[in-house]
Design an enzyme around this catalytic site. Structure first.
Site, mmCIF file in Angstrom:
data_model
loop_
_atom_site.group_PDB
_atom_site.id
_atom_site.type_symbol
_atom_site.label_atom_id
_atom_site.label_comp_id
_atom_site.label_asym_id
_atom_site.label_seq_id
_atom_site.Cartn_x
_atom_site.Cartn_y
_atom_site.Cartn_z
ATOM 1 N N LYS A 280 -2.205 14.314 -13.142
ATOM 2 C CA LYS A 280 -1.810 15.682 -12.802
ATOM 3 C C LYS A 280 -0.619 16.099 -13.654
ATOM 4 O O LYS A 280 0.203 15.255 -14.020
ATOM 5 C CB LYS A 280 -1.361 15.750 -11.334
ATOM 6 C CG LYS A 280 -2.473 15.772 -10.314
ATOM 7 C CD LYS A 280 -1.880 15.919 -8.910
ATOM 8 C CE LYS A 280 -2.953 15.808 -7.852
ATOM 9 N NZ LYS A 280 -3.919 16.908 -7.868
ATOM 10 N N ASP A 291 -0.649 14.025 0.409
ATOM 11 C CA ASP A 291 -2.103 13.844 0.322
ATOM 12 C C ASP A 291 -2.679 12.923 1.402
ATOM 13 O O ASP A 291 -3.868 12.622 1.408
ATOM 14 C CB ASP A 291 -2.483 13.347 -1.079
ATOM 15 C CG ASP A 291 -3.779 13.978 -1.580
ATOM 16 O OD1 ASP A 291 -4.190 15.004 -1.020
ATOM 17 O OD2 ASP A 291 -4.388 13.417 -2.515
ATOM 18 N N ARG A 354 -12.629 12.737 -2.169
ATOM 19 C CA ARG A 354 -14.042 12.675 -1.760
ATOM 20 C C ARG A 354 -14.622 11.281 -1.963
ATOM 21 O O ARG A 354 -15.543 10.882 -1.245
ATOM 22 C CB ARG A 354 -14.840 13.743 -2.529
ATOM 23 C CG ARG A 354 -14.858 13.584 -3.993
ATOM 24 C CD ARG A 354 -15.287 14.849 -4.723
ATOM 25 N NE ARG A 354 -14.225 15.853 -4.786
ATOM 26 C CZ ARG A 354 -14.348 17.042 -5.352
ATOM 27 N NH1 ARG A 354 -15.500 17.410 -5.901
ATOM 28 N NH2 ARG A 354 -13.342 17.883 -5.389
HETATM 29 N N1 BES Z 1 -5.046 16.170 -3.480
HETATM 30 C C1 BES Z 1 -5.669 17.084 -4.355
HETATM 31 C C2 BES Z 1 -5.845 18.475 -3.755
HETATM 32 C C3 BES Z 1 -4.590 19.228 -3.426
HETATM 33 C C4 BES Z 1 -4.088 20.170 -4.296
HETATM 34 C C5 BES Z 1 -3.969 19.043 -2.203
HETATM 35 C C6 BES Z 1 -2.946 20.880 -3.969
HETATM 36 C C7 BES Z 1 -2.822 19.757 -1.870
HETATM 37 C C8 BES Z 1 -2.325 20.677 -2.761
HETATM 38 C C9 BES Z 1 -7.050 16.554 -4.752
HETATM 39 O O1 BES Z 1 -7.212 15.194 -4.770
HETATM 40 C C10 BES Z 1 -7.322 17.051 -6.133
HETATM 41 O O2 BES Z 1 -6.597 16.721 -6.999
HETATM 42 N N2 BES Z 1 -8.369 17.866 -6.264
HETATM 43 C C11 BES Z 1 -8.735 18.408 -7.514
HETATM 44 C C12 BES Z 1 -10.238 18.352 -7.634
HETATM 45 C C13 BES Z 1 -10.766 18.659 -9.014
HETATM 46 C C14 BES Z 1 -10.357 17.583 -9.992
HETATM 47 C C15 BES Z 1 -12.264 18.765 -8.929
HETATM 48 C C16 BES Z 1 -8.253 19.854 -7.597
HETATM 49 O O3 BES Z 1 -8.285 20.553 -6.575
HETATM 50 O O4 BES Z 1 -7.816 20.266 -8.658
HETATM 51 ZN ZN ZN Z 2 -5.908 14.120 -3.512
HETATM 52 ZN ZN ZN Z 3 -6.565 14.345 -6.652
#
Ligand code: BES
Ligand code: ZN
Ligand code: ZN
Length: 499
Positions: A280, A291, A354
């Protein structure tokens, strides 16, 4: 702080602050507020007019009583428009009064029961909402500060009514409100704790602590060894980059009276989400200790479930892992086999939630529950769709959906149903495996929901994407300041209680 409901005459309360209320645009002061105004010989109404106080929801007007009544100060709290009035307004009004008391360093507060008289709401529900508002507003996370903010805390918050019937009802409401708040604050503490101190083993320890000494609770913890035997490739895969091993935690609440109703609540428990090798950006990583908020909500529920004693059997399940990059981490393109034997091509290691839920939902489904509810900080896309305050609900079952929406509305946790559009299933087709772990550019919350649906068979299931509401990046309302919110705990408790 001790909160109680008791019978009494508002004009005779010796306390540092007496709280009354008024609707927006109300002509003249009526009911309890009118009585207090009378005892103050009309001063309250006069001063409010002079300052042209508008009774917007949560707005407050403070005056000193100068010995005209035993209470040192009177605080009028705005209830907002009468046509918009509901239990959430009660919660916020009570929270706003607590915030003023806190700011002034007041130790004893007496408040009228907001909503029961002119608002026409049930006394028990009003008292419950008031306690939730007051306790959640009082919350402060200062474990990591060297000097604790020693602002003298409010010691007593008494809800006073002259009607005996209301007081009896309110007393029940106070008890329920206390449990709702306790579970929520338990979750907030877990989420606010930095990931350096809240890693998978710590979540396991927390669950064990909750179960200890409670006859109606049991726990099973699966470690790397049993996870391997169970074929939990999702949890094992995500955990590969971390120095912390993965665990699957399974708590069970069994009520004293036998019941056929069984519900599983499942939480995402990624104790830190760096994104893994699909790292990230720095800004997005700042709040990623949140998370595991789904699992925190499950633990929050279990922290009070034995006392609340709902009539149904409840299984609380989470798979705890940390998502880190390293030479051992899973790579984009790797294929994992999860607990139900399906193979998944990992195209983005940041879509890890997921992968862990594939295993935990499969495991939950094996317990043969009549309903599965999962809570997960799953997608940024859900925040794009619904903002920071609203949870996205996806479900294969209309009845479960409406029950959850009803429960969430009753406790002021906002949720909105999103579709599990089957036409989008094709977006999860992989070139090499049964499925891939990301969809296309658009509709990310929905493709994540569709992905999870593959692991619950036909069991009635609801997925709550709490990515927005789990963690407040700014102040949301008088009882939700920056940081962890504990979102989901009160909806779940209210839903379980209704079964
Ligand atoms: N934990 C994140 C989602 C998240 C984002 C939670 C902001 C709280 C605040 C999740 O694991 C994630 O990174 N999701 C990705 C999915 C994508 C790579 C398909 C996302 O939402 O960008
Ligand atoms: Zn996550
Ligand atoms: Zn993630």
């Amino acid at each position: 702080m001790v909160i109680s409901a008791r019978k009494g005459d508002l004009t005779q309360q010796s306390c540092e602050m007496l709280v009354v209320n008024i609707f927006f645009g109300a002509k003249g002061l009526r009911g309890a507020t009118g009585t207090v105004n009378g005892a103050l010989r009309g001063d309250l109404e006069k001063f409010m007019k002079e300052d042209s106080f508008k009774a917007k929801l949560g707005a407050t007007f403070l005056m000193r009583t100068n010995g005209k009544i035993p209470a040192k100060r009177v605080l009028v709290v705005g209830l907002g428009k009468k046509e918009e009035f509901d239990l959430e307004a009660v919660r916020q009004a009570a929270a706003a009064s607590l915030n003023v008391a806190k700011g002034l360093g007041v130790k004893s507060v007496v408040s009228i029961l907001h909503g029961a008289e002119a608002g026409g709401l049930k006394a028990s529900e009003c008292a419950q909402a008031m306690v939730e508002g007051v306790r959640l507003a009082q919350y402060n996370f200062d474990k990591y500060r060297s000097s604790k903010k020693e602002k003298s805390e409010v010691q007593r918050f008494d809800i006073v009514s002259h009607q005996g019937q209301d007081v009896r009802q309110a007393t029940l409401g106070v008890l329920l409100g206390e449990r709702m708040a306790r579970g929520t604050l338990f979750a907030r503490d877990l989420v606010n704790t930095p990931a350096q101190d809240m890693y998978p083993e710590k979540l396991v320890e927390t669950a064990k602590q909750i179960v200890k000494g409670k006859g109606s609770l049991r726990i099973r913890v699966h470690d790397r060894f049993t996870l391997t035997r169970m074929g939990a490739g999702g949890l094992l895969g995500v955990a590969k980059g971390s120095d912390h091993p993965p665990y699957l935690v399974h708590m069970v609440y069994k009520p004293k009276k036998a019941t056929k109703k069984r519900v599983a609540i499942v939480g995402k428990a990624v104790t830190f989400d760096s994104g893994g090798l699909s790292l990230k950006p720095a800004d997005s990583m700042m709040t990623m200790k949140c998370d595991m908020a789904g699992a925190a909500a499950v633990l929050g529920v279990f922290s009070v479930i034995a006392d609340m004693a709902p009539a149904c059997e409840v299984h609380g399940i989470f798979g705890a892992v940390e998502n880190m990059p390293s030479g051992k981490a899973i790579r984009p393109g790797d294929v994992l086999t999860v607990m139900n034997k399906k193979t998944i091509e990992v195209l983005n290691t940041d879509a890890e939630g997921r992968l862990t839920l594939a295993d935990t939902l499969t495991y939950a489904n094996k317990q043969k529950p009549q309903a599965i509810i999962d809570l997960a900080t799953l997608t940024g896309a859900c925040m794009v769709a619904l903002g920071e305050e609203i949870t996205g609900l996806m479900s294969n079952n209309d009845e479960l959906s409406s029950k959850l929406l009803e429960a969430s509305a009753s406790v002021g946790e906002k949720m909105w149903r999103l579709p599990l559009e089957k036409n989008y299933r094709k977006l999860l087709k992989s070139e090499v495996a049964d499925m891939q772990n990301i969809g296309a550019r658009w509709g990310g919350a929905l493709t994540a929901g569709l992905f999870l649906e593959e692991f619950v068979d036909k069991t009635p299931w609801a997925h709550l994407d709490i990515a927005g509401p789990a963690y407040a990046e700014r102040e949301i309302d008088p009882y939700t300041r920056k940081g962890a919110t504990g979102h989901g705990v009160r909806t779940l408790l209210s839903y379980l209680k209704s079964l």
